[in-house]
Design a protein around this motif. Structure first.
Motif, PDB file in Angstrom:
ATOM      1  N   VAL A  91       0.743  -1.261  -0.174  1.00  0.00           N
ATOM      2  CA  VAL A  91      -0.082  -0.044  -0.060  1.00  0.00           C
ATOM      3  C   VAL A  91       0.787   1.346  -0.111  1.00  0.00           C
ATOM      4  N   LEU A 106     -11.987  -3.176   5.700  1.00  0.00           N
ATOM      5  CA  LEU A 106     -10.982  -4.083   6.026  1.00  0.00           C
ATOM      6  C   LEU A 106      -9.831  -3.240   6.902  1.00  0.00           C
ATOM      7  N   GLY A 145     -15.370  -4.414  -5.587  1.00  0.00           N
ATOM      8  CA  GLY A 145     -14.238  -3.557  -6.258  1.00  0.00           C
ATOM      9  C   GLY A 145     -13.540  -2.646  -5.238  1.00  0.00           C
ATOM     10  N   ALA A 146     -12.512  -1.922  -5.496  1.00  0.00           N
ATOM     11  CA  ALA A 146     -11.949  -1.203  -4.587  1.00  0.00           C
ATOM     12  C   ALA A 146     -11.255   0.024  -5.274  1.00  0.00           C
ATOM     13  N   GLY A 147      -9.800  -0.417  -5.627  1.00  0.00           N
ATOM     14  CA  GLY A 147      -9.300   0.862  -6.676  1.00  0.00           C
ATOM     15  C   GLY A 147      -9.885   1.739  -7.381  1.00  0.00           C
TER      16      GLY A 147
END
Ligand code: 1PR
Length: 550
Positions: free
Chosen positions: A259, A295, A520-522
């Motif tokens: 990250v 998370l 989905g995230a990014g």
């Protein structure tokens, strides 16, 4: 503000229900003893978990007769989820414990030979021609709205049966099974779905109940396409949260779980800061996300009990976000900073009380599954998965899996379950197995994903959050081979995760695998696409999605 009474007899996320009731303009008064029922004008019976356990608690607490009296007096009564089930004649889940017999019928487990069980997600509660007047809305229910369900047992719909007994029925369809989504008669409203988790559509139902408005006119008659029944394709927004180097909790996102920034002004290893968790969760809710997952990705460095910021994030999010919230990170037996032992169940309870609907277990699930296998597949009853599942129901326990591909020249090269892959390995290998990892990919284990998911399903997990380290942050689409392989190994729902880069990737995963949901995230965090764009694309592809309602 006028009041609504809420019966406090079960574990679970009642915080969201309280928030939703307040949102529609009422305050909650708790019924904490049978005597309090007499003071209630409007009474809501929430319910989660096991039918038998709930009913026993309910009966042992002395609530059965006061509730019967409340209903008999014609006072408004609403039952939610197991609160509906408790009023049926009984349930296959617990044949020794009878229900209250207010609604005729026996609950049956969904058939899992052709679909995932539990039934988790957004489905109809359609009253058209089930005892309702054609252009009438019963307690704000609309044929084109979708509502959030999470259950393994349901009241099968038998045409005409409940209607003959004077009930208006709203139905939903799961696979080829039609079941009761809600029923209403006189002063009683029972919903199998969770109105407090069903966005604006659910708030409308709660408001109609609280306002004492069982009948209203439908704003318009929806087209048959809009009123199509069935489980919708679930789109989840995931927020990886951690403390940055300045000590603030931020939403971050890695590439293959790393990250830290590699380029730009903050290059040189700063934790990527993509925004504030509560604000971003709300943004995705408003874009139509069907669920939001948090998370806490560095939980293993801190004690989660002392991790009050995550609890606060949940509390604040659940005030404005009325879809299911999952929290992961650090759900395991632990020792608090003062040396007190805190069980995984206690940790999970804190999260549920703060507004979480599900907890997601990562590293601890790997250890528990390895031990289960080493014991010859014997259950202990004491693992985090088992204890939380027993107390809150399987649907409240997600296992988050962080696998990595390991290429081999042939299946004989490893004792692990392999697949033949179209994405060849670095040396042209045609096979791979998926290795489990723990602690955010830092620890590699001699354990494969198939072993893990089958073990945690046996222990009582209700859903798999299937990440893939190779795909994470790659924007190259989901690992379809992994998803198909895991889906073939378990009956519980699977959430496909890692690799989504555009709306077409979501359509692809729903069309080419039987996944139950996609995350989905990014692509959302970087503002490249909105959740709404994903759902519009799915709809254009002919896939059923939940329409967002204001
Ligand atoms: O082990 O029970 O304490 O839980 C820790 C949790 O934190 C696990 O669920 C684990 O997956 C997660 N986690 C730990 N480290 C990282 C990391 O990124 N360094 N994040 C991490 C995992 C994966 C997905 C991600 C998708 C989609 N994040 O949630 O959001 O891969 O990303 P994309 O759409 O951008 O490709 P425990």
């Amino acid at each position: 503000m006028p009041t609504v009474h809420l019966l406090d007899y079960v574990a679970g996320n009642v915080r969201s229900l309280v928030n939703a009731i307040e949102k529609v303009g009422y305050t909650v008064e708790w019924v904490r003893s049978p005597a309090d029922v007499a003071n209630a004008e409007k009474l809501i019976l929430p319910g989660v978990g096991h039918f038998g356990h709930c009913l026993s608690q309910f009966k042992n607490g002395g609530y059965v007769e006061p509730i019967r009296a409340h209903i008999a007096q014609g006072k408004p009564f609403m039952g939610i989820c197991v609160g509906l089930q408790a009023l049926a004649d009984g349930s296959e889940e617990s044949t020794a414990v009878p229900g209250l017999g207010v609604v005729p019928g026996q609950l049956k487990r969904f058939d899992d030979s052709d679909k995932s069980v539990p039934h988790i997600g957004w489905n109809s509660a359609n009253t058209s021609a089930k005892g309702a007047v054609a252009d009438e809305s019963v307690y704000g229910l609309r044929p084109d709205s979708k509502y959030y369900y999470v259950h393994s047992y349901a009241l099968p719909y038998v045409e005409g049966q409940l209607e003959e007994a004077g009930w208006t029925v709203a139905t939903a369809r799961y696979g080829n099974e039609e079941f009761v989504g809600a029923v209403a008669k006189n002063n009683i409203l029972l919903t199998q779905f969770h109105p407090e988790k069903s966005g604006a559509a659910g708030l409308r139902v709660l408001k109609a109940f609280c306002d004492g408005q069982p009948r209203s006119k439908l704003p318009e008659t929806p087209s048959s396409e809009a009123a199509r029944e069935g489980l919708t394709r679930r789109v989840i927004a995931c927020l990886d949260v951690r403390t940055n180097d300045q000590g603030d909790l931020v939403v971050t996102k890695g590439d293959q779980y790393d990250v830290r920034e590699k380029e730009g002004v903050s290059a040189g290893g700063e934790v990527r800061n993509l925004g504030k968790p509560v604000e971003m969760a709300r943004k995705y809710y408003e874009q139509g996300a069907d669920e939001v997952t948090f998370l806490n990705i560095t939980s293993f460095r801190n004690c989660p009990v002392a991790d009050l910021p995550m609890l606060e994030i949940l509390r604040r999010t659940s005030e404005t976000v009325f879809v299911p919230l999952t929290i992961g990170g650090g759900i395991r037996d632990t020792v608090d900073t003062d040396g007190t032992k805190v069980s995984a169940l206690d940790v999970a309870s804190l999260y549920f009380k703060s507004g979480a609907d599900k907890v997601s277990i990562g590293s601890d699930a790997v250890t528990a599954a390895e031990e289960y296998e080493a014991r010859g597949k014997k259950l202990l009853g004491t693992t985090a998965i088992e204890t939380i599942s027993a107390a809150y129901g399987a649907q409240a326990v997600v296992v988050s899996v962080d696998p990595k591909r390991v290429y081999v020249a042939s299946p004989d090269a490893t004792p692990h379950h392999t697949i033949e892959t179209a994405t060849l390995g670095p040396n042209g290998e045609k096979y791979c197995w998926y290795q489990c990892t723990a602690k955010g990919g830092r620890e590699l284990r001699d354990f494969d994903v198939r072993q893990l998911v089958q073990a945690v399903e046996a222990m009582g997990a209700g859903e798999i959050l299937l990440n893939c380290i190779d795909k994470d942050g790659s924007n190259s689409g989901f690992d379809l081979e992994l998803i198909n392989d895991v889906k073939a190994a378990v009956k519980i729902p699977v959430i496909a995760s890692s690799g989504a880069g555009n709306p077409a990737h979501f359509a692809e995963v729903f069309e080419r695998t039987p996944t139950d949901a996609a995350l989905g995230a990014g692509m959302f965090h970087r503002g490249e696409f909105t959740v709404k764009q994903v759902k519009d694309h799915l709809q254009a592809e002919g896939l059923l999605v939940r329409p967002f309602e204001d």
